[in-house]
Motif scaffolding. Structure first.
Motif, PDB file in Angstrom:
ATOM      1  N   ASP A  52       0.860  -1.136   0.103  1.00  0.00           N
ATOM      2  CA  ASP A  52       0.018   0.128  -0.030  1.00  0.00           C
ATOM      3  C   ASP A  52       0.984   1.444   0.094  1.00  0.00           C
ATOM      4  O   ASP A  52       1.969   1.230   0.164  1.00  0.00           O
ATOM      5  N   VAL A  53       0.224   2.285  -0.181  1.00  0.00           N
ATOM      6  CA  VAL A  53       1.012   3.614  -0.602  1.00  0.00           C
ATOM      7  C   VAL A  53       1.984   4.063   0.728  1.00  0.00           C
ATOM      8  O   VAL A  53       3.206   4.372   0.354  1.00  0.00           O
ATOM      9  N   THR A  54       1.344   3.926   1.813  1.00  0.00           N
ATOM     10  CA  THR A  54       2.471   4.356   2.754  1.00  0.00           C
ATOM     11  C   THR A  54       3.627   3.530   2.892  1.00  0.00           C
ATOM     12  O   THR A  54       4.629   3.948   3.079  1.00  0.00           O
ATOM     13  N   LEU A  55       3.372   2.335   2.769  1.00  0.00           N
ATOM     14  CA  LEU A  55       4.521   1.139   2.691  1.00  0.00           C
ATOM     15  C   LEU A  55       5.420   1.630   1.348  1.00  0.00           C
ATOM     16  O   LEU A  55       6.921   1.215   1.761  1.00  0.00           O
ATOM     17  N   GLN A  56       4.842   1.874   0.114  1.00  0.00           N
ATOM     18  CA  GLN A  56       5.826   2.191  -0.685  1.00  0.00           C
ATOM     19  C   GLN A  56       6.803   3.092  -0.559  1.00  0.00           C
ATOM     20  O   GLN A  56       7.888   2.859  -1.009  1.00  0.00           O
ATOM     21  N   ALA A  57       6.460   3.985   0.175  1.00  0.00           N
ATOM     22  CA  ALA A  57       7.352   5.222   0.285  1.00  0.00           C
ATOM     23  C   ALA A  57       8.522   4.690   1.086  1.00  0.00           C
ATOM     24  O   ALA A  57       9.546   5.166   1.173  1.00  0.00           O
ATOM     25  N   LYS A  58       8.016   3.602   2.055  1.00  0.00           N
ATOM     26  CA  LYS A  58       9.005   3.328   3.327  1.00  0.00           C
ATOM     27  C   LYS A  58      10.007   2.428   2.527  1.00  0.00           C
ATOM     28  O   LYS A  58      11.263   2.321   2.842  1.00  0.00           O
ATOM     29  N   ILE A  59       9.636   1.652   1.507  1.00  0.00           N
ATOM     30  CA  ILE A  59      10.478   0.837   1.029  1.00  0.00           C
ATOM     31  C   ILE A  59      11.581   1.472   0.165  1.00  0.00           C
ATOM     32  O   ILE A  59      12.570   1.235  -0.085  1.00  0.00           O
TER      33      ILE A  59
END
Lengths: 260, 368
Positions: free
Chosen positions: A185-192
Motif C-alpha cells: 500500500d501507498v505508505t509502505l511504498q514510500a518506506k520501501i
C-alpha cells in the motif's frame, strides 16, 4: 567517470517461435552507486530487459541482437556456472510479490541462509549472525523471530523487507528490483523506497529499479528510461525527464500519477 | 498473516489429523509392533532360524499345560513329544508324559549375536533343554515356525522399506529432472520410463532375477532382490512427479532461487521436490505392500530368498501343496502375516491421503 557496472547495448529480445520482438534496440548503462529506473506500462519489456542482465529469460525467449556488458565483460560469453556465481553474489533481485518469491515450505532464515551457504565460506554461527544483522539493516523488528518464521506468517511489508535482506545477503554490487512496491500500500511504498535509498548509500549499491510508477521513482532514481512496447521512448536524468518530458507517453505516465 | 501462532506446515497438520483416526492409528501401531519384533527377532524368538530337530518334522503346535497331573495350577510347561506312523505313513505326534519342560524367561538357548553385535545365548522365553516348544508348530525340517516367522519378518518387512527408498529416490530425481528441464530432456526420459512401464512387472522381475549369478550368497541375493523390486516401481512415480515438477517450475520462488545463483539440481531438490511430499508420503505407504508381495511371490516360487534364510514368502513354499495345508494347517500362518501387513500399510496410506487432501477435509472421519 568510473566504468559503468552494466552496459546494455542495442539489446533486442524476441520470441523464439514467432520472432515477435519483445525488446527492441534498448541501450543504457548503469553507473556505480547510481539508481536507474526502467519505467513503462505493462508489456513494455522492462522486466524482460532487467532479467536479461541475469541471463534468466523465459525459455521461450532469446536475445536476438545486441549485448550486455557486466563490468566490461560480455555476459553472453559467460558459462551457466559462471552466471550462477554472479547471480546472488554480484547481482541480487527483489521481486514484486515476496509471498510468491519465497518458498512456502522453508523458514525465511533458512532461505536467506541458502544464499550465504552457496556464495560464502562462512560457518553456521557466522551466517546466522549475518542474517540477523541484515534484518536489522532492512528495518525488521525482532530479527530472531523473523528468522524462524515462514513466509505466510509475515505481513506484506515485512516480507518485502526480508526479500531485500535476501537480495543483499551476499553483498552484491547491483540490485535489480522488479516492481518492488507494487504489491504494497501507498505508505509502505514510500518506506520501501526510502529503504532502498538508505541501502544504496550504506552499501554502495547500484540499483536497477523496474516500475510503472514515475511518481515513485523520481525520488530515488538518477536516470530514467521510459519504455513503451519494447522500445526506449525517452531517457535521461530524472529531473530533466520529469520536469520537461518530451514524449506524449511520458507525459501520460506522469499524468496518471497526478490523478492518483 | 503475521500471526504468532506456532508454525505448523502442511505435513504437521496432516499428521495431527492422522492421530484423530483411530483405525489408522491402530493399523500403524500393528505395523510398529511388527517392525519391533523384526528388529529384536533373535532375542524374542526361542530358537534361531536354522535350529532344527529332524525328528520333529511338522510337529504340531505344542500344548501348553497350566495344570499338573493332579489338576493343580502350576507354572506352565510342555511335554516332550514322540511320534509313530499311522496306516498312511503319516507321523502322529504324542506327548511323552514323563518328560516335563517348564517355561522360563531369559533361558539359555542357541547362540546368536544380539542386534548383530553382542554375542549371547539368552532368549526372551523358552523351555528347559532338551525340550522344545513350538508355539505355531514346526516345518518340514523340524524348525520352530514362530521363530522363523520372526526372522522372516526381518527380510519381508525390510525389503519393503529399502526397496521403496531406492525406487523413490530414483523416481523423485528422474521425475524432478524431467519435469524441471522439460523439452527434449523430458521426452527422452519419459520414453525411457515408458519402456519400463511397458513390460509387465512380474515378468520383468523374473527376467532380472535370472540375470543374478548363482554364486551369490544369501545376503547378495537379498540385495539383488531389493534392487530388482525397486526397478519396477520407480517409472510410474517418475511420471507423476514429472507432472508436478512441470507445474512447480513455473512458481516464482523457482525463478527467485535462480536469481540467487542456485544450481539446477539444488533447485530441484530444495524447491521442487519438497512440494511433492504430500503426494509422495501417501504413494510410499501405498506402494510398500507391492514390494512385500513381490518378494513373497519370488520366494514362493523358489527364486527369492533361499532356505535356510527365512522370509514370509519362502515359508509359504511348503503350503503350495494342498495336502500339506490339510495335514499341517499351521504352515499357512506366514500368509496371515503378509495379509495383515499389507492391509495395515494400505489403511495407513489411505488415511494419510485423506489427511493430506484438503478437498476431503471435513468429509471423512479422518479430520472429524
Amino acid at each position: 567517470m568510473p566504468n559503468p557496472i552494466v552496459t546494455v547495448q542495442n539489446l533486442s529480445v524476441e520470441v523464439k517461435q514467432t520472432g515477435a520482438k519483445i525488446v527492441r534496440n534498448v541501450s543504457f548503462s548503469v553507473e556505480p552507486e547510481s539508481v536507474t529506473a526502467l519505467v513503462g506500462g505493462s508489456g513494455s519489456g522492462k522486466t524482460t530487459t532487467g532479467m536479461s542482465i541475469l541471463k534468466l529469460l523465459s525459455p521461450a525467449l532469446k536475445v536476438s541482437s545486441g549485448q550486455i556488458l557486466y563490468k566490461g565483460f560480455n555476459l553472453s560469453a559467460f558459462s551457466e556456472s559462471k552466471m550462477q556465481e554472479i547471480r546472488g553474489r554480484e547481482i541480487g533481485v527483489v521481486f514484486q510479490e515476496p509471498l510468491y518469491a519465497f518458498n512456502p515450505v522453508f523458514t525465511i532464515g533458512d532461505q536467506i541462509d541458502e544464499v550465504l551457504r552457496f556464495h560464502t565460506q562462512q560457518g553456521v554461527i557466522q551466517r546466522k549472525e549475518k542474517i540477523l544483522h541484515l534484518f536489522d539493516l532492512v528495518g525488521l523488528p525482532d530479527p530472531a523471530r523473523i528468522y524462524m518464521s515462514y513466509p505466510h506468517q509475515l505481513s506484506g511489508g515485512m516480507r518485502q523487507r526480508a526479500m531485500i535482506a535476501q537480495a543483499i545477503a551476499a553483498d552484491p554490487d547491483l540490485i535489480i528490483a522488479d516492481e518492488p512496491t507494487s504489491s504494497l500500500d501507498v505508505t509502505l511504498q514510500a518506506k520501501i523506497i526510502e529503504l532502498f535509498h538508505d541501502l544504496r548509500s550504506k552499501l554502495k549499491l547500484s540499483i536497477v529499479l523496474v516500475s510503472h510508477d514515475l511518481g515513485l521513482v523520481k525520488h530515488l532514481s538518477d536516470q530514467v528510461i521510459v519504455m513503451k512496447q519494447g522500445e526506449v521512448v525517452e531517457a535521461g536524468k530524472t529531473n530533466t525527464v520529469i520536469e520537461k518530458p518530451q514524449e506524449e507517453y511520458t507525459k501520460d505516465l506522469l499524468k496518471a500519477v497526478e490523478v492518483k | 498473516m503475521g500471526n504468532n501462532s506456532k508454525s505448523k506446515n502442511q505435513t504437521a497438520l496432516a499428521f495431527a489429523a492422522f492421530k484423530q483416526n483411530k483405525f489408522g492409528v491402530f493399523c500403524l501401531s500393528i505395523l510398529c509392533l511388527l517392525y519391533f519384533t523384526a528388529v529384536f527377532a533373535d532375542f524374542i524368538s526361542p530358537y534361531t532360524y536354522d535350529s532344527e530337530v529332524r525328528s520333529h518334522s511338522y510337529a504340531p503346535p505344542s500344548k501348553i499345560h497350566f495344570k499338573d497331573a493332579y489338576g493343580n495350577l502350576t507354572w506352565p510347561y510342555v511335554y516332550g513329544i514322540s511320534f509313530t506312523f499311522d496306516e498312511y505313513h503319516k507321523r502322529v505326534y504324542t506327548e511323552v508324559v514323563n518328560e516335563k519342560y517348564h517355561f522360563g524367561f531369559f533361558v539359555k538357548g542357541d547362540k546368536y549375536k544380539f542386534l548383530g553385535i553382542i554375542p549371547t545365548d539368552r532368549h526372551l522365553f523358552g523351555v528347559e533343554a532338551p525340550g522344545r516348544v513350538y508355539l505355531w508348530g514346526a516345518d518340514s525340517r523340524g524348525r520352530d515356525l514362530f521363530s522363523r516367522i520372526l526372522y522372516g519378518a526381518r527380510v519381508s518387512l525390510s525389503i519393503g522399506l529399502i526397496g521403496v527408498s531406492i525406487s523413490f529416490t530414483l523416481g523423485l530425481l528422474v521425475g524432478g529432472i524431467s519435469g524441471y528441464y522439460g523439452g527434449r530432456v523430458d521426452s527422452i526420459i519419459m520414453r525411457g520410463c515408458e519402456m519400463f512401464m511397458m513390460i509387465p512387472g512380474f515378468y520383468l522381475m523374473l527376467a532380472l532375477r535370472s540375470a543374478v549369478p548363482d554364486s551369490f550368497n544369501s545376503f547378495q541375493i537379498y540385495l539383488a532382490i531389493v534392487v530388482i523390486l525397486s526397478f519396477i516401481g520407480w517409472a510410474g512415480l517418475a511420471r507423476i512427479i514429472r507432472g508436478m515438477a512441470i507445474s512447480l517450475r513455473q512458481r516464482e520462488y523457482v525463478l527467485a532461487a535462480k536469481t540467487l545463483g542456485l544450481s539446477d539440481l539444488k533447485i530441484i531438490i530444495r524447491h521442487i521436490l519438497p512440494h511433492t511430499l504430500s503426494y509422495s508420503i501417501v504413494a510410499i505407504m501405498l506402494s510398500i505392500p507391492g514390494y512385500i508381495l513381490g518378494e513373497a511371490a519370488l520366494s514362493l516360487i523358489g527364486l527369492g530368498i533361499q532356505d535356510p534364510i527365512a522370509s514370509w514368502g519362502n515359508l509359504l513354499t511348503d503350503a503350495m501343496a494342498i495336502a500339506h495345508i490339510k495335514l499341517h494347517p499351521w504352515i499357512l500362518i506366514p500368509g496371515f502375516f503378509i495379509f495383515i501387513t499389507v492391509i495395515c500399510f494400505n489403511v495407513v496410506g489411505d488415511v494419510l491421503r485423506d489427511c493430506f487432501d484438503p478437498l476431503l477435509k471435513g468429509e471423512g472421519e479422518a479430520n472429524a
